[in-house]
Every structure is written in C-alpha cells, then in structure tokens.
Design an enzyme around this catalytic site. Structure first.
Site, PDB file in Angstrom:
ATOM      1  N   ASP A  17      46.572  41.225  45.642  1.00  0.00           N
ATOM      2  CA  ASP A  17      45.722  42.401  45.505  1.00  0.00           C
ATOM      3  C   ASP A  17      44.806  42.408  46.724  1.00  0.00           C
ATOM      4  OD1 ASP A  17      43.893  44.372  44.884  1.00  0.00           O
ATOM      5  OD2 ASP A  17      43.061  43.356  43.125  1.00  0.00           O
ATOM      6  N   LYS A  79      39.804  48.793  54.403  1.00  0.00           N
ATOM      7  CA  LYS A  79      40.779  49.493  53.568  1.00  0.00           C
ATOM      8  C   LYS A  79      40.417  50.974  53.434  1.00  0.00           C
ATOM      9  CE  LYS A  79      42.956  49.071  48.995  1.00  0.00           C
ATOM     10  NZ  LYS A  79      43.028  48.243  47.773  1.00  0.00           N
ATOM     11  N   GLU A 184      48.558  49.848  42.582  1.00  0.00           N
ATOM     12  CA  GLU A 184      47.670  48.964  41.836  1.00  0.00           C
ATOM     13  C   GLU A 184      47.706  49.219  40.320  1.00  0.00           C
ATOM     14  OE1 GLU A 184      44.020  49.589  43.927  1.00  0.00           O
ATOM     15  OE2 GLU A 184      44.710  48.459  45.688  1.00  0.00           O
ATOM     16  N   ASP A 216      41.445  52.345  36.756  1.00  0.00           N
ATOM     17  CA  ASP A 216      41.302  51.308  37.785  1.00  0.00           C
ATOM     18  C   ASP A 216      40.220  51.710  38.785  1.00  0.00           C
ATOM     19  OD1 ASP A 216      41.541  49.436  39.772  1.00  0.00           O
ATOM     20  OD2 ASP A 216      43.675  49.721  40.138  1.00  0.00           O
TER      21      ASP A 216
END
Length: 628
Positions: A17, A79, A184, A216
């Site tokens: 992850d 990211k 994810e 999430d």
C-alpha cells in the site's frame, strides 16, 4: 525473528500500500498459510517521506522527524502529483503549500528540487516514491530472509492511466517487478473477505454478503466502492472518489485557522514572521495533526508549540465541534460521494448490507456518525479489519493468487481466484471526433480487463491518415477531459469522406492500463500505442544507476536516519528547556540553551550520532527532560 521459512518453490509477491502519508507492506506466509503485515523499523506502517541532506537521504520516520530543521529538502505527498503534468491545476495548487520546491523539469514534467550530497538535484515523483518502495522492500527482505523481486502495488480507484503507469515506474526503479496494479478499495475488499473467511473457520456464523460499501479515506485520497460478495467472489459495481481529498486536507484547514489565531493574538508582525518561516509552519502542522488524532477519542485538545516564532509560545484550545465546523464541507463531500456511487451501482440504501471503513482518516467520529445515519442506523460499521493495514493485506492476497497461478492460491485463504476479472475502470475512455467531441469506447465502471472496438471513418475526401487522440473523462467535449495520448494511422483507404472504415480498439488490462490500436478494413493498415506518459520516463540506464547509488550509500543512509531522529528529539527538548529556563528566570540557563540551539542549527551536520547523544544526555541531566 521471522516466522517465515525459506521456500524456494514459492515466489513471494509482496503486497504494498503505497500511501500518500503512510505506506505498509504484507506477504503471504506459506508456513502458516496466512497473510502477515511485515514489521518495519517503527511499527507496521511507515511515513511516505524522504529527506535529503549533505550526508545522504533517509526515509520514513527519521525523515519526518527532522522536517522542522530541514523543510526545503524533506519531501512528502508526492502521490498527490505523481503522473500529473507540471501545469496541472492540482499540481499548481499543491506547490503553494509545500516547503520544498517543485519545478518544471522539461517537457512539462514536475520535478522536486533538493540539495542532496552537496549538489542540487531534480527528482521525478516516481523517483521519490521509489525510495519509499525500496525501504519497504528492504524491510521485507530482512524479515523474509530472502530477496523480494515482485510486488502488487495499490493505487486509488480514481487514479488515471498516467498515474498508474507512474506507479509501475516507481516500482521498477525500486528494483521490483510490479506484477499487478490494483485499486485500493478492491484490495480492502479482499482483506475483508479474508477476515470473513477467518471468522467462518473460527466457527462464527457467517451470512452471505451481497452489497458492500468500501469507504476508503486515507491521508491524501478518498475512494468509495460498491461491490457484491457472493460465495467469496467479489464483483465491483461502481467506484467514485477524489484523488485530492484526505486527512491532510483536514489538517490544512486547522493550520489555516491557527494562522488566524496567531494574527489575532500576537499581531501582524508575528504573523508575518510565521508566514516566512518554513520551520515554524512544519512544527505547527505537526501539532495540528497530533490534535486531530487526539480529537478522535477526546472532545477537546490543546495545540501547543513552544517558541513558534521568536518569543511566541503558541497555545490554543481546539474542540471537536470546532474541528467539525472547519471541515464540514469536506465531510459532506465524502457523504455525497457515497450517494453518487450507490446511484451508479444501481443499489438502494436499504439494499446495502455492510459498510467497511478503510484508511486512518475514517477514525474521525463525525464521519462514522453521519455514515451510520445515512443507513438509518441499521448497519453496524465494520471496524474489524485494521484501517491502516487492510489495503496492504489485500494486495498480498492478490500477490499470492498470482504466485500460485490461480491454482488454489485463493482457496487456502478462503477467497476466490476469480477476483482478478471483477474490478472496474473508474473513468470513461474514448477518442476525439470532429468538433472536439469525445466518442466513448469504454464507459466508466466497466469490468476490467476488457476490449472494445468501434468503427470510424474520414472527414475529408482522399484522406489517407487519421490522428487518433485518446481522452478519459465524462464530459461530452474533450475540453473538459484529460488527454492521454495520440498516434497516427497511415495508409487509410483513399476515398471520399465517410467511405473508409477504420476499426479502433481499446484494450484495458487488469492494471487499468490502456492499449489502443486501429486497422483499416480495406487496406489492412495498422497502428497501435500503449497510451502512457512517455515524456520524462526514465531509461533503463538511469534506473540501473539509481539502484546502484542506493546500494552504494546504504550504510551511510542508515546511520544518518538514526542521527536525524535523535536530532529531532533534541530540538523539541531544547524548546521545552528554553521555556523552563525562562519560567525560572535562569539567564545563564537560557544562554546555555540558546548556544545549544545554535550548535544544532549550524554545526550538527558535521557531528556524528555519538556527538548528538552526548548533547542529549547533558540536557537530560541538567533539566530532567527525557530524550533518549
């Protein structure tokens, strides 16, 4: 000691992850027949931070701990702009809040500019991410007792084609064969399925799950996915979210509120000093993040930073109610996304059977309360899977299925090997037509992998070439969508406009990465392209050099990590001791502490870990603070 045993016949494909704020790595243990989170230097997750100094680089907790003293060369949140062009509006907005410099590295690609080993370097976001991945890889190898060559890496469901390609490149730079990129929420669903399988093995009653919502919310990205679960098979129905919404956005609004408090309490002069100090901003941001975490369990907390600027000791109370007020719009955006995804999935609120919380930011109490209210309190939110580890665990399940070639790889864990076929693409994909109109070939929420073909023709008489320009997005005109790339098909049948027939095929693989081809039905002329951001891509030679450099400086970087961590603890202790000395009106003590601060700022780069340790012990002995 590792509980893993060497098994030469089994290829370990780790699950990673790669988070905006924290990262985690897991692997299947063939001895215990279960997936395990791999322990890291400090805990089971690691900050996705990298710091650069004249001595080298450091990753994770040591990098984050020294940000206040080295803000311009401490890099985080890449990211948020990986796989995006430099002139992207999101990149421009992000750059305003970073203490480090992001520049145009040529060809419109963003590069992070840092001072590293005595030189100015421009690093691609993929390179920064590769340092995080390499650190995780190293921890896995130490734990497993063997080389790790392959990985499954997760990305937000709403990551576009370029962002997925860039993530694969980061893995390649880190020396990993990225066997699969998965979303994810899909990885979290795998972890949830694994949890249910464990409960069933333990003899607990298990009902068939049908409509599951994966909520999430991480540090920098947000995804909602609706999927069905039947007999261990998961099928994603719809996904939605925002690659630019997460816990750090909550922190940012608290920081902005604190800045208004500084202005009101201490005046324009001190507020201006604060605005100019990256060090002060870093320390305040860290205090705000700590306060946010405290409000998950308490109703009020204090944000305290000693000697924030000059003689200002900043202290303000923050209540949970005020935190909720500051972030009310962002919280509502999260809830609105749930409504939109359920609509896309064709699922009514009353048909949802489970809500699974993933990501550290789901610990915010108001979000849990509001989610419960959305479903009339009839569903208990699932908190039984670890919100910080679920995605990495799910990725490792996928890695195990790939490692066994689908031959029983899921059954021994209680999940299906058919899962690979049941994810979806988050954005519509198509090509530009005359009049800047987008013709969609693959609609969003189409199951992947998939292949779609449509037939097109020419717009001009005797035209023998066609430009195929590929876009993703939901707007009818290309102006509102994202251009992915283009290529030219030559040798088209020479005829009047509208007569030639050219088949355009979109092939979307299990990673969500697109290949486009075109073929003239009459002449047989063909052209194709893997649509990816070619500009700024690193060559094999560059990758090999970076891997070699990383290995070359490995020991020095490890020593630097220890030193920087202690330096950060020493710095905070100095601020604390300074306040104690002022309270006691100990002028000699104040001078002594100021001298130590000068040493820390000006001379500590030349000091080694033992020198730093001696300073810490002297401070502990005289002032009773605890550092080591």
């Amino acid at each position: 000691m590792s509980s893993f045993t060497a098994n030469e016949d089994y290829e370990t494909i780790v699950g990673i992850d790669l988070g905006t704020t924290f990262s985690c790595i897991s692997a299947y243990n063939p001895t215990e027949k279960k997936v395990e989170v791999i322990p890291l230097a400090q805990g089971r997750t690691m900050p996705s931070w990298v710091a650069f100094t004249p001595e080298g680089k450091t990753v994770g907790h040591p990098a984050k701990s020294q940000v206040a003293s080295n803000p311009n060369n401490t890099v985080y949140d890449v990211k948020r702009f990986i796989g995006r062009p430099f002139n992207d509006e999101i990149v421009k907005e992000e750059c305003k809040g970073f203490p480090f410099k992001v520049v145009d590295g040529g060809n419109g690609d963003p590069r992070v500019e840092v001072e590293w080993r005595g030189a100015t370097k421009q690093l691609a976001p993929e390179e920064i991410s590769s340092f995080v991945l390499a650190e995780l890889k190293q921890a896995a190898e130490k734990h497993l007792g063997k080389e790790v060559k392959s990985a499954v890496i997760t990305v937000p469901a709403h990551f576009n084609n370029q962002q997925r390609q860039a993530t694969k490149d980061a893995g390649r730079i880190a020396g990993l064969n990225v066997r699969r990129i998965i979303n994810e929420p899909t990885a979290a669903a795998l972890a949830y399925g694994l949890h249910n399988a464990d409960e069933e093995k333990a003899g607990k009653e298990k009902t068939d799950k049908s409509n599951v919502v994966i909520f999430d919310l991480g540090g920098g990205t947000f995804d909602v996915t609706c999927l069905t679960m039947n007999g261990g098979v998961f099928e994603v129905k719809a996904t939605g979210g925002d690659t630019h919404l997460g816990g750090e956005d909550f922190d940012n609004l608290v920081v902005e509120w604190c800045k208004t408090q500084i202005l009101e309490k201490h005046g324009k002069e001190k507020a201006a000093l604060f605005d100019k100090s990256n060090r002060a901003m870093s320390r305040l941001r860290r205090a705000c993040e700590t306060a946010k975490r405290a409000l998950s369990s308490g109703t009020t907390t204090n944000i305290e930073v000693d000697s924030l600027v000059e003689d200002v000791d900043f202290n303000v109370a923050l209540s949970r109610a005020k935190f909720e007020e500051l972030n009310a719009k962002l919280f509502q955006d999260c809830l609105d996304t749930v409504t939109a995804v359920l609509k896309d999935a064709g699922v009514k609120n009353s048909e949802v059977t489970d809500i699974v919380l993933v990501g550290g930011s789901t610990r915010v109490p108001i979000l849990q309360t509001k989610l419960g209210e959305m479903f009339s309190g009839r569903i208990e939110l699932c908190k039984s899977i670890h919100p910080d580890e679920a995605v990495a665990i799910g990725a490792a399940v996928q890695g195990h299925i790939l490692a066994t070639g689908g031959k029983g790889g899921g059954q021994d864990l209680g999940v299906s090997t058919d899962l690979l076929l049941l994810d979806v693409t988050p954005l519509s994909l198509g090509i530009e037509l005359e009049g800047r109109v987008m013709s969609t070939l693959i609609k969003r929420n189409t199951a992947i992998p998939c292949k779609k073909t449509r037939t097109y023709s020419t717009v001009d008489d005797w035209q023998t070439e066609i430009d195929v320009v590929v876009y993703e997005g939901e707007r009818p005109h290309i102006d509102g969508n994202n251009k992915l790339g283009s290529f030219v098909i030559s040798g088209v049948q020479k005829a009047r406009a509208g007569e030639p027939k050219v088949d355009v095929t979109f092939s979307l693989d299990a990673n969500g990465i697109l290949v486009v081809s075109a073929e003239d039905q009459v002449t047989g002329a063909k052209a194709n392209a893997e649509i990816k951001a070619e500009a700024g891509r690193l060559t094999k030679e560059e990758v090999d050099k970076m891997i070699a450099d990383s290995e070359k400086y490995k020991e020095a970087d490890e020593e630097l990590a220890k030193k920087l961590e202690l330096k950060s603890l020493l710095e905070e202790a100095i601020f604390e001791c300074n306040s104690l000395a002022k309270e006691k009106k100990d002028e000699a003590g104040v001078r002594e502490i100021e001298n130590m601060m000068d040493w820390l700022e000006l001379d500590s780069d030349q000091a080694n870990y033992e020198d730093m340790k001696k300073k810490a012990i002297s401070l502990e002995d005289k002032w009773g603070v605890r550092i080591i």
